[in-house]
Design an enzyme around this catalytic site. Structure first.
Site, PDB file in Angstrom:
ATOM      1  N   ASP A  15     -10.016   3.316   2.016  1.00  0.00           N
ATOM      2  CA  ASP A  15     -10.194   2.907   3.420  1.00  0.00           C
ATOM      3  C   ASP A  15     -10.720   4.087   4.234  1.00  0.00           C
ATOM      4  OD1 ASP A  15      -9.428   0.251   3.292  1.00  0.00           O
ATOM      5  OD2 ASP A  15      -7.313   0.676   3.659  1.00  0.00           O
ATOM      6  N   LYS A  63       0.798  -1.234   0.000  1.00  0.00           N
ATOM      7  CA  LYS A  63       0.000   0.000   0.000  1.00  0.00           C
ATOM      8  C   LYS A  63       0.829   1.283   0.000  1.00  0.00           C
ATOM      9  CE  LYS A  63      -4.234  -1.555   2.313  1.00  0.00           C
ATOM     10  NZ  LYS A  63      -5.150  -1.298   3.433  1.00  0.00           N
TER      11      LYS A  63
END
Ligand code: NAP
Length: 282
Positions: free
Chosen positions: A107, A71
């Protein structure tokens, strides 16, 4: 599902990735909307991340999700990063538009949607006890700061990580009090528990195979709430503790679904069939 020569390809980059629920969730959504698309899991070893990211362009893959451990590092291989992605320092969604790769962090919105839908809260003005200082905590902290939480007690096992994260965010959000504490500093943890409106677990504690953090939940105000990002198991020890005390609480499955729904919308421009996605993974 019929995979044809015209079928558009989406996927997820991770290592390992075989446990991911994202293929089930996204393929169910593609089917529901009759989209000629398929979503597959790509196990990308960290040494291959650069070439795999370039292959998104050369193979004409239209979008990927990105999970542990890629990520953060994938950002350096992209053409552009969204404001949430830049602030969080992590990207979980990449869109390929005519060879230009843009990274997003869904997210952040997934977390905000989850607490709004499950607990009926928005962060504005709240005092929050946040457990963890890893990737998930960074996304939560971004959502809390962008939405004007008032005080954040950042509690982590490794205090140096909590300090670094707090000082990084304090530079951008001077009006928000962000105090880092060690999990072993029981006085500060107890003080934080007594005043928190919302307790969020963004650490791995309580997930399958990882010991839960023992907290004196009875110190929390009677109207405080708990959100546990962990979704395996569905009912964590933290959620069981909340239930015993009659506190409103929810687990991380909803965040997983909403972050996926946001990725779906970024890629397709279509409204995500959230109920279908939820049913597919439940
Ligand atoms: P990460 O970057 O590896 O960070 C892990 C964090 O958990 C660190 O703060 C670590 O503390 C802490 N930790 C690990 N084991 C612990 C233990 N035994 N006791 C206390 N603290 C412990 O992982 P992540 O990406 O942030 O993920 C954290 C959790 O969130 C995972 O369970 C993940 O599945 C979940 N998650 C859920 C969603 C969702 O959509 N619901 C999204 C993202 C992540 P140290 O700094 O001391 O190592």
């Amino acid at each position: 599902m019929h995979v044809r020569a015209t079928t558009k390809v989406y996927g997820i980059f991770g290592h390992p990735v075989s446990h991911s629920l994202s293929p089930i969730m996204h393929n169910a959504a593609f089917r529901k909307l009759n989209l000629d698309c398929v979503y597959v899991a790509f196990d990308i070893h960290p040494t291959n991340l650069d070439s795999a990211t370039q292959a998104i362009k050369s193979l004409g893959i239209l979008g990927v999700n990105v999970t542990i451990p890629h990520k953060e590092r994938i950002i350096s291989f992209l053409d552009e990063t969204s404001p949430e992605g830049t602030l969080t320092g992590a990207v979980n969604t990449v869109k390929n538009e005519d060879g230009k790769l843009t990274g997003y962090n869904t997210d952040v919105e997934g977390f905000l949607m989850a607490i709004k839908e499950d607990l009926g809260v928005i962060p504005r003005g709240l005092r929050i006890l946040l457990l963890g200082a890893g990737g998930a905590a960074r996304a939560v902290l971004t959502g809390l700061c962008m939405n004007e939480a008032s005080e954040i007690y950042l509690v982590n096992r490794t205090i140096d990580k909590a300090r670094a994260l707090a000082s990084e965010f304090k530079k951008s959000y001077k009006d928000i009090s962000i105090e880092p504490y060690s999990l072993e500093d029981t006085d500060s943890v107890e003080r934080s528990l007594r005043t928190a409106d919302l307790l969020i677990n963004a650490s791995s504690s309580g997930m399958k195979g990882v010991a839960p953090i023992k907290l004196q939940l009875e110190l929390l105000p009677k109207d405080s709430m708990i959100y546990d990002l962990v979704y395996k198991p569905r009912e964590t020890d933290l959620l069981k503790g909340a239930k015993e005390l009659g506190l409103k609480a929810a687990g991380g499955l909803s965040m997983l679904i909403y972050q996926g729904a946001k990725s779906f919308e970024i890629w397709t421009g279509e409204k995500a069939p959230v109920d279908v996605m939820r049913k597919a993974i439940v």
